[in-house]
Design a protein around this motif. Structure first.
Motif, PDB file in Angstrom:
ATOM      1  N   ALA A  32      96.688  37.277  41.692  1.00 28.59           N
ATOM      2  CA  ALA A  32      97.152  38.036  40.527  1.00 28.59           C
ATOM      3  C   ALA A  32      96.632  37.458  39.208  1.00 28.59           C
ATOM      4  N   GLY A  33      96.318  36.168  39.193  1.00 31.77           N
ATOM      5  CA  GLY A  33      95.800  35.544  37.979  1.00 31.77           C
ATOM      6  C   GLY A  33      94.287  35.621  37.854  1.00 31.77           C
ATOM      7  N   GLY A  34      93.624  36.223  38.840  1.00 32.51           N
ATOM      8  CA  GLY A  34      92.182  36.367  38.791  1.00 32.51           C
ATOM      9  C   GLY A  34      91.392  35.246  39.453  1.00 32.51           C
ATOM     10  N   SER A  35      92.088  34.269  40.038  1.00 34.36           N
ATOM     11  CA  SER A  35      91.384  33.188  40.735  1.00 34.36           C
ATOM     12  C   SER A  35      90.820  33.725  42.049  1.00 34.36           C
ATOM     13  N   VAL A  36      89.569  33.382  42.308  1.00 33.59           N
ATOM     14  CA  VAL A  36      88.878  33.886  43.497  1.00 33.59           C
ATOM     15  C   VAL A  36      88.626  32.749  44.474  1.00 33.59           C
ATOM     16  N   PRO A  53      73.747  27.206  50.053  1.00 36.02           N
ATOM     17  CA  PRO A  53      73.694  27.197  48.591  1.00 36.02           C
ATOM     18  C   PRO A  53      73.583  28.615  48.022  1.00 36.02           C
ATOM     19  N   GLY A  54      74.463  28.931  47.076  1.00 37.45           N
ATOM     20  CA  GLY A  54      74.441  30.237  46.425  1.00 37.45           C
ATOM     21  C   GLY A  54      75.336  31.277  47.066  1.00 37.45           C
ATOM     22  N   MET A  55      75.836  31.023  48.270  1.00 38.54           N
ATOM     23  CA  MET A  55      76.642  32.033  48.951  1.00 38.54           C
ATOM     24  C   MET A  55      77.945  32.305  48.203  1.00 38.54           C
ATOM     25  N   ASP A  56      78.578  31.269  47.638  1.00 39.63           N
ATOM     26  CA  ASP A  56      79.825  31.468  46.903  1.00 39.63           C
ATOM     27  C   ASP A  56      79.620  32.458  45.754  1.00 39.63           C
ATOM     28  N   ALA A  57      78.569  32.269  44.976  1.00 35.66           N
ATOM     29  CA  ALA A  57      78.305  33.182  43.858  1.00 35.66           C
ATOM     30  C   ALA A  57      78.021  34.598  44.336  1.00 35.66           C
ATOM     31  N   SER A  58      77.317  34.729  45.444  1.00 30.44           N
ATOM     32  CA  SER A  58      77.013  36.066  45.976  1.00 30.44           C
ATOM     33  C   SER A  58      78.289  36.756  46.456  1.00 30.44           C
ATOM     34  N   ILE A  59      79.168  36.025  47.129  1.00 28.71           N
ATOM     35  CA  ILE A  59      80.435  36.618  47.584  1.00 28.71           C
ATOM     36  C   ILE A  59      81.276  37.038  46.385  1.00 28.71           C
ATOM     37  N   ARG A  60      81.332  36.204  45.361  1.00 31.99           N
ATOM     38  CA  ARG A  60      82.124  36.517  44.170  1.00 31.99           C
ATOM     39  C   ARG A  60      81.622  37.792  43.478  1.00 31.99           C
ATOM     40  N   ILE A  62      80.751  40.519  44.967  1.00 29.81           N
ATOM     41  CA  ILE A  62      81.188  41.728  45.689  1.00 29.81           C
ATOM     42  C   ILE A  62      82.239  42.430  44.835  1.00 29.81           C
ATOM     43  N   PRO A  63      82.033  43.708  44.486  1.00 34.37           N
ATOM     44  CA  PRO A  63      82.946  44.408  43.577  1.00 34.37           C
ATOM     45  C   PRO A  63      84.248  44.858  44.252  1.00 34.37           C
ATOM     46  N   ALA A  64      85.057  43.859  44.606  1.00 35.89           N
ATOM     47  CA  ALA A  64      86.359  44.106  45.228  1.00 35.89           C
ATOM     48  C   ALA A  64      87.246  42.927  44.879  1.00 35.89           C
ATOM     49  N   LEU A  65      88.543  43.164  44.845  1.00 35.89           N
ATOM     50  CA  LEU A  65      89.472  42.052  44.660  1.00 35.89           C
ATOM     51  C   LEU A  65      89.566  41.248  45.950  1.00 35.89           C
ATOM     52  N   ASN A  66      89.666  41.966  47.071  1.00 37.60           N
ATOM     53  CA  ASN A  66      89.800  41.343  48.376  1.00 37.60           C
ATOM     54  C   ASN A  66      88.942  42.118  49.371  1.00 37.60           C
ATOM     55  N   ALA A  67      88.169  41.388  50.155  1.00 36.54           N
ATOM     56  CA  ALA A  67      87.311  42.051  51.139  1.00 36.54           C
ATOM     57  C   ALA A  67      86.949  41.079  52.258  1.00 36.54           C
ATOM     58  N   ILE A  68      86.746  41.646  53.434  1.00 38.11           N
ATOM     59  CA  ILE A  68      86.153  40.910  54.553  1.00 38.11           C
ATOM     60  C   ILE A  68      84.992  41.759  55.048  1.00 38.11           C
TER      61      ILE A  68
END
Length: 192
Positions: A32-36, A53-60, A62-68
């Protein structure tokens, strides 16, 4: 299975290229506070986020709040004689371990989505999950990400001739072959 294992009554089927890479479930969770928080889980449930390397930024991105998202980390290699070709899984592993003898351009191909902004998508047919996945990933194709992300390529096959054509098409590109999927099937957790 083989092309001959599919009976005529089972068509049409969705056919995708078979990547020679590392299967990953990408997880993105926003509070709810925007922490990913993000994760990149293998079949054995190991989180490889720090190993890529770089996977965290690529996942972040993704235009969704929550996704698998289910997909494959794969790569391409520039071969001086043959040009760009798909990397083998061994070359992908080597790149993650710092082997620079044959530089691998890592990429992620998404082929399914099982959770989206509070919705369990596993009971929905593959056709609906793919439609949502394509909409979600369309903006990512336009972004410059550390690990480029796209939806896996494929086409509808209406018979064995189509299957053979697609198999030979993807093999000619240097990929392992094809995966055939029932567009009406739900997502089966913990199965291959």
């Amino acid at each position: 299975g083989t092309v001959d294992d599919i009976e005529e009554g089972e068509f049409p089927v969705w056919v995708e290229r078979k990547y020679d890479g590392i299967r990953l479930m990408l997880h993105k969770s926003t509070d709810a506070g925007g922490s990913v928080l993000s994760g990149a889980y293998t079949r054995n449930r190991g989180d490889w986020l720090e190993q890529i390397p770089g996977m965290d930024a690529s996942i972040r991105a993704i235009p969704a709040l929550n996704a698998i998202v289910d997909g494959e980390l794969f790569g391409t290699v520039l071969d001086i004689d043959a040009g760009a070709r798909p990397a083998s899984v061994y070359e992908v592993y080597g790149a993650l371990q710092g082997d620079v003898s044959s530089p691998v351009n890592l990429k992620f191909a998404a082929f399914d989505m099982i959770y989206f902004n509070g919705m369990d998508l596993t009971p929905q047919p593959l056709s609906q999950r793919r439609e949502m996945l394509s909409s979600l990933f369309a903006p990512l194709a336009q972004q410059s990400l550390p690990i480029p992300m796209s939806v896996s390529e494929g086409q509808l096959a209406n018979g064995k001739d189509d299957l053979n054509r697609l198999f030979h098409h993807f093999r000619a590109q240097g990929y392992e072959g094809i995966i055939a999927k029932d567009l009406q099937s739900p997502y089966h957790l913990a199965t291959r």
